[in-house]
Design a protein around this motif. Sequence first.
Motif, PDB file in Angstrom:
ATOM      1  N   VAL A 109       0.855  -1.184   0.000  1.00  0.00           N
ATOM      2  CA  VAL A 109       0.000   0.000   0.000  1.00  0.00           C
ATOM      3  C   VAL A 109       0.889   1.231   0.000  1.00  0.00           C
ATOM      4  N   CYS A 110       0.630   2.145  -0.931  1.00  0.00           N
ATOM      5  CA  CYS A 110       1.392   3.394  -0.947  1.00  0.00           C
ATOM      6  C   CYS A 110       0.878   4.287   0.171  1.00  0.00           C
ATOM      7  N   MET A 111       1.797   4.735   1.016  1.00  0.00           N
ATOM      8  CA  MET A 111       1.415   5.594   2.137  1.00  0.00           C
ATOM      9  C   MET A 111       1.991   6.995   1.954  1.00  0.00           C
ATOM     10  N   GLY A 112       2.304   7.348   0.705  1.00  0.00           N
ATOM     11  CA  GLY A 112       2.731   8.724   0.424  1.00  0.00           C
ATOM     12  C   GLY A 112       1.575   9.673   0.721  1.00  0.00           C
ATOM     13  N   THR A 113       1.877  10.960   0.771  1.00  0.00           N
ATOM     14  CA  THR A 113       0.869  11.938   1.197  1.00  0.00           C
ATOM     15  C   THR A 113      -0.419  11.867   0.366  1.00  0.00           C
ATOM     16  N   ALA A 114      -0.268  11.868  -0.968  1.00  0.00           N
ATOM     17  CA  ALA A 114      -1.460  11.902  -1.822  1.00  0.00           C
ATOM     18  C   ALA A 114      -2.342  10.674  -1.580  1.00  0.00           C
ATOM     19  N   CYS A 115      -1.714   9.512  -1.472  1.00  0.00           N
ATOM     20  CA  CYS A 115      -2.491   8.287  -1.245  1.00  0.00           C
ATOM     21  C   CYS A 115      -3.039   8.264   0.183  1.00  0.00           C
ATOM     22  N   HIS A 116      -2.250   8.777   1.110  1.00  0.00           N
ATOM     23  CA  HIS A 116      -2.666   8.787   2.516  1.00  0.00           C
ATOM     24  C   HIS A 116      -3.952   9.579   2.690  1.00  0.00           C
ATOM     25  N   VAL A 117      -3.979  10.786   2.111  1.00  0.00           N
ATOM     26  CA  VAL A 117      -5.184  11.618   2.295  1.00  0.00           C
ATOM     27  C   VAL A 117      -6.390  11.040   1.559  1.00  0.00           C
ATOM     28  N   ARG A 118      -6.126  10.185   0.589  1.00  0.00           N
ATOM     29  CA  ARG A 118      -7.257   9.574  -0.133  1.00  0.00           C
ATOM     30  C   ARG A 118      -7.659   8.220   0.454  1.00  0.00           C
ATOM     31  N   GLY A 119      -7.142   7.915   1.604  1.00  0.00           N
ATOM     32  CA  GLY A 119      -7.663   6.737   2.307  1.00  0.00           C
ATOM     33  C   GLY A 119      -6.762   5.516   2.390  1.00  0.00           C
ATOM     34  N   ALA A 120      -5.469   5.689   2.115  1.00  0.00           N
ATOM     35  CA  ALA A 120      -4.580   4.521   2.164  1.00  0.00           C
ATOM     36  C   ALA A 120      -4.610   3.788   3.520  1.00  0.00           C
ATOM     37  N   PRO A 121      -4.682   4.510   4.643  1.00  0.00           N
ATOM     38  CA  PRO A 121      -4.692   3.774   5.919  1.00  0.00           C
ATOM     39  C   PRO A 121      -5.864   2.795   6.021  1.00  0.00           C
ATOM     40  N   LYS A 122      -7.009   3.174   5.438  1.00  0.00           N
ATOM     41  CA  LYS A 122      -8.163   2.259   5.474  1.00  0.00           C
ATOM     42  C   LYS A 122      -7.872   0.995   4.666  1.00  0.00           C
ATOM     43  N   LEU A 123      -7.119   1.169   3.596  1.00  0.00           N
ATOM     44  CA  LEU A 123      -6.775   0.010   2.765  1.00  0.00           C
ATOM     45  C   LEU A 123      -5.854  -0.938   3.528  1.00  0.00           C
ATOM     46  N   VAL A 124      -4.950  -0.350   4.303  1.00  0.00           N
ATOM     47  CA  VAL A 124      -4.073  -1.193   5.128  1.00  0.00           C
ATOM     48  C   VAL A 124      -4.933  -1.968   6.123  1.00  0.00           C
ATOM     49  N   ASP A 125      -5.883  -1.271   6.761  1.00  0.00           N
ATOM     50  CA  ASP A 125      -6.779  -1.945   7.726  1.00  0.00           C
ATOM     51  C   ASP A 125      -7.506  -3.106   7.060  1.00  0.00           C
ATOM     52  N   GLN A 126      -7.988  -2.841   5.836  1.00  0.00           N
ATOM     53  CA  GLN A 126      -8.745  -3.874   5.131  1.00  0.00           C
ATOM     54  C   GLN A 126      -7.877  -5.100   4.858  1.00  0.00           C
ATOM     55  N   LEU A 127      -6.668  -4.838   4.387  1.00  0.00           N
ATOM     56  CA  LEU A 127      -5.754  -5.957   4.112  1.00  0.00           C
ATOM     57  C   LEU A 127      -5.460  -6.732   5.389  1.00  0.00           C
ATOM     58  N   GLU A 128      -5.236  -5.990   6.465  1.00  0.00           N
ATOM     59  CA  GLU A 128      -4.914  -6.654   7.736  1.00  0.00           C
ATOM     60  C   GLU A 128      -6.063  -7.565   8.172  1.00  0.00           C
ATOM     61  N   ARG A 129      -7.280  -7.073   7.952  1.00  0.00           N
ATOM     62  CA  ARG A 129      -8.442  -7.888   8.330  1.00  0.00           C
ATOM     63  C   ARG A 129      -8.561  -9.107   7.416  1.00  0.00           C
ATOM     64  N   ASP A 130      -8.476  -8.861   6.104  1.00  0.00           N
ATOM     65  CA  ASP A 130      -8.683  -9.953   5.140  1.00  0.00           C
ATOM     66  C   ASP A 130      -7.597 -11.021   5.233  1.00  0.00           C
ATOM     67  N   LEU A 131      -6.395 -10.588   5.488  1.00  0.00           N
ATOM     68  CA  LEU A 131      -5.283 -11.553   5.470  1.00  0.00           C
ATOM     69  C   LEU A 131      -4.887 -12.001   6.879  1.00  0.00           C
ATOM     70  N   LYS A 132      -5.545 -11.418   7.869  1.00  0.00           N
ATOM     71  CA  LYS A 132      -5.244 -11.741   9.270  1.00  0.00           C
ATOM     72  C   LYS A 132      -3.740 -11.609   9.543  1.00  0.00           C
ATOM     73  N   LEU A 133      -3.223 -10.489   9.084  1.00  0.00           N
ATOM     74  CA  LEU A 133      -1.793 -10.197   9.228  1.00  0.00           C
ATOM     75  C   LEU A 133      -1.651  -8.739   9.587  1.00  0.00           C
ATOM     76  N   LYS A 134      -0.551  -8.388  10.223  1.00  0.00           N
ATOM     77  CA  LYS A 134      -0.262  -6.977  10.454  1.00  0.00           C
ATOM     78  C   LYS A 134       0.580  -6.461   9.287  1.00  0.00           C
ATOM     79  N   SER A 135       0.448  -5.173   9.025  1.00  0.00           N
ATOM     80  CA  SER A 135       1.271  -4.579   7.986  1.00  0.00           C
ATOM     81  C   SER A 135       2.744  -4.815   8.317  1.00  0.00           C
ATOM     82  N   GLY A 136       3.503  -5.206   7.314  1.00  0.00           N
ATOM     83  CA  GLY A 136       4.927  -5.501   7.526  1.00  0.00           C
ATOM     84  C   GLY A 136       5.176  -6.966   7.802  1.00  0.00           C
ATOM     85  N   GLN A 137       4.080  -7.725   7.979  1.00  0.00           N
ATOM     86  CA  GLN A 137       4.249  -9.145   8.302  1.00  0.00           C
ATOM     87  C   GLN A 137       4.023 -10.043   7.084  1.00  0.00           C
ATOM     88  N   THR A 138       4.527 -11.266   7.229  1.00  0.00           N
ATOM     89  CA  THR A 138       4.324 -12.307   6.217  1.00  0.00           C
ATOM     90  C   THR A 138       3.577 -13.460   6.872  1.00  0.00           C
TER      91      THR A 138
END
Length: 156
Positions: free
Chosen positions: A75-104
Amino acid sequence: MEKGKVDQIIDRYDADASSLLAIMQDVQDELRYLPRDAMKQISERLDIPMTHVYQMATFFESFHLNPRGKHICTVCMGTACHVRGAPKLVDQLERDLKLKSGQTAEDLSFTIEEVNCVGACALGPLVIIDGEYHGNMTSNSLSKVVGKMKKAEGGE
Ligand code: FES
């Protein structure tokens, strides 16, 4: 098994010390990361100190020292992507994959990563899945993409 693969790669470059980076890159391409044992093997066969190999591996961001999944969701967490909702995408991935960001995942199926701006801000929020750019991503569509990938992997 890995040892043999690493040896083959080193042989392709005639164990030439000036090909260190290319060898490291090829090993990573093969194993998806640079295990410590592989770096040691490279160091011994190229007759380069392990500290130097390790320095190279940590200096270049493209090298990964920990195992990575077959599928990489970045997930791109640069400013432009961040303000357009990137953190929510990280949350979604974490939920769907049952993983924390940065984890395998333990079965090495998926990895979640974050990057800074990759220069495609107009597409934000942006998620890169296995190297493919998915622009204007929403939590829903991300969930669908990930769901398909999980299914293809034999998951639920
Ligand atoms: S901030 Fe995400 S591509 Fe630039």
